[in-house]
Write a protein that holds these residues in place. Structure first.
Motif: not given
Lengths: 426, 161
Positions: A152-154, B72-75, B109-111
């Motif tokens: 899930l991290d990738l 810095q880091r986003t979903d 991230g999540d498509i």
């Protein structure tokens, strides 16, 4: 008769008729322009033909693999296909054999196998199986290569930097997913009941081995289902927004092989020639859609798989004509061109230009009907046991599938519902 | 110099995009439905090429989205491969789906969750670009629930801080 009536009904003009709010080339009859920029990747070495599996030990040696992890499933172990591969390894040591891969692999399964890969000190992956096994292997390779322990991290698309190179050999045992030639992996997220897509060049195997012995034992029903998956990959690759001259060449070559060999592979499963041709078709279609992507048929098919657990090939077989009819408005020229490969030169020449697109869809309907008569492959969602009460959930999931973005026609909630209703079969 | 001009333009359009998202969250129920479906606190970032302008937002129940400074880091991160690629999209020469087809950006991230954001961007494009441009870059131009002029006016007075 009923099938013929249904077919005639399907070929009626688009229900929404007018070109309401359509942008770009919609409905102008001139076809779509090819994308002004494209990328094409296919670094996988292909070993295809008689005795291809026998070269496995050599290919592992070339890749410097000493302790491969073998991934397969329980059925292939039981029917002896795995044994053929293990024999081809000769006296090479095996790091670990893992055959407990379910039909729809999940993030949890991939994470667990990656941990075993590390625990057993493996240094390469050999995946023997259908789409699920191959996609699982891709997930494992991604995890190990990126030094991660959770898939899930990738998540993402073309975003991962080059990680550690993990040698990866794919031996497909179905001729359908084309996973051995793609930069795509579809893995189930059990928590959210969806199938997630991973897109990265690092998912592509180093070597794909196509050997007729690996698919000879496939029952006719699965041969038909996976064959239609191949056809669907090729047709969608040829009509999606990312299409390009190279993916087109791969797609039409795949369609010609399907036309000449699918029925033979179904009727005469021991035919090594037909089996190998279908394996090649699957590879070609895989390489095509890996570079041009797939569209609404796959978006809805993935959603049906995630929500209703319908087999992917069956979903493709049911949805393909409806998807083509939905896209016909903007893909008329592409479908007209495909008639040559779907039906052959005589039919193509005899069909008036303006009727070729519809005739191409008719050819797909005919092929489906013949496969249904021979193997009982479901033609409708009703036959596949899908509950129409789940259509809203399926449509919601389909809209968020990555394939929607490259479909040539805008996909909306209402259009997915209409496709599902069309395919339900009442 | 040309790159710098495109960078400035990208920065400007990103500011309009942020305001447009907030205005349409209030004014267009389809955009509101899309943004309400996002996971609580979902963070998104658009990066317009290496060293280029960037916009990071977080899902917010009251306004739809709020800007996040120094994220810095986003979903989800949509990272354009070049400043000129981002410019093509933000200046209305290329639609978001065409941009994907042309490999103009990579996605981290999540498509699955990104597709909803893509639809929101397409709604905004329909409002912010003139009809002839929208028809060229969108597969289907969605019906407008209010005039583009009104969206621009509301966006101009929108307080984003």
């Amino acid at each position: 008769m009923a099938g013929q009536r249904r077919q005639e009904k399907w070929l009626q003009p688009d229900r929404d008729g007018k070109e309401s709010g359509c942008g770009r080339a919609a409905g102008n009859g001139d076809g779509r322009q090819m994308t002004p920029y494209f990328e094409f990747t296919n670094p996988t070495k292909l070993c295809s033909g008689k005795g291809a599996v026998d070269n496995l030990a050599y290919e592992l040696q070339i890749l410097g693999v000493q302790h491969p992890m073998i991934l397969s499933d329980a059925v292939l172990e039981k029917i002896g296909t795995l044994r053929v591969v293990l024999q081809a390894l000769g006296d090479r040591k095996i790091g670990r054999i893992f055959t407990d891969i379910p039909r729809d692999s999940s993030v949890e399964v991939v994470n667990r196998i990656a941990q075993e890969y590390r625990d057993y000190g493996c240094d390469g992956i050999v995946a023997l199986g259908g789409g699920s096994v191959l996609d699982t292997a891709k997930g494992v390779r991604l995890l190990i290569g990126q030094g991660s322990d959770n898939l899930l991290d990738l998540m993402g698309c073309e975003c991962l930097p080059q990680g550690e190179h993990i040698p990866f050999l794919a031996i497909p045992t179905t001729a359908g997913t084309g996973s051995e030639a793609t930069a795509v992996a579809v893995i189930r997220n059990t928590e959210r009941n969806i199938k997630m897509e991973y897109i990265s060049q690092q998912l592509m195997p180093d070597v794909a081995i196509l050997d007729a012995r690996m698919t000879q034992t496939l029952p006719p029903r699965i041969t038909a289902s996976t064959g239609m998956d191949t056809l669907c990959h090729a047709i969608e690759a040829y009509s999606c927004m990312q299409k390009n001259p190279l993916s087109d060449a791969y797609a039409v070559a795949a369609i010609e092989l399907v036309r000449g060999n699918l029925m033979k592979a179904v009727c005469c499963g021991r035919s090594r020639k037909a089996r190998l041709a279908m394996a090649n078709a699957s590879f070609l279609a895989g390489a095509a859609f890996s570079n041009s992507m797939v569209g609404v048929v796959h978006a809805v098919g993935h959603a049906l798989g995630g929500v209703c657990h319908i087999a992917h090939g069956d979903a493709m077989n049911i949805l393909l004509p409806a998807g083509m009819i939905f896209n016909r408005k903007v893909c008329r020229e592409e479908y007209a061109g495909l008639l040559l490969y779907l039906a052959g030169p005589e039919v193509y020449v005899q069909t008036p230009k303006e009727k070729r697109a519809d005739r191409a869809i008719t050819e797909v309907l005919r092929l489906r009907r013949r496969l249904h008569q021979l193997t009982g492959l479901p033609l409708t969602l009703k036959e596949a046991g899908v509950d129409p009460a789940k259509f809203p959930e399926v449509a919601g999931v389909a809209l968020n599938d990555g394939a929607v973005i490259v479909n040539p026609r805008q996909v909306t909630y209402e259009s997915v519902i209409r496709i599902l209703e069309m395919c339900y079969g009442e | 110099m040309k790159n710098e001009m495109m960078n400035q333009m990208n920065r400007l359009v990103l500011a309009v995009l942020l305001r447009g998202l907030r205005v349409l969250y209030r004014s267009d129920d389809r955009v509101r439905a899309e943004m309400d479906s996002w996971r609580k606190g979902l963070t998104l970032k658009l990066v317009c090429g290496p060293g280029g302008a960037a916009l990071a937002v977080r899902q917010d129940d009251a306004c739809g989205v709020v800007q996040v400074r120094r994220a810095q880091r986003t979903d989800i991160t949509m990272r354009f491969k070049s400043v000129s690629g981002a410019f093509q999209v933000l200046s209305g020469q290329v639609g978001i789906s065409d941009a994907y087809a042309r490999h103009l950006f990579a996605l981290e991230g999540d498509i699955y969750q990104t597709m909803s954001f893509v639809r929101c961007v397409e709604y905004i494009e329909a409002y912010l670009f003139p009809g002839f441009m929208a028809r060229r870059i969108l597969r289907e131009v969605p019906e407008k629930k209010l005039s583009s002029l009104r969206v621009y006016a509301l966006a101009a007075v929108e307080r984003v801080r």
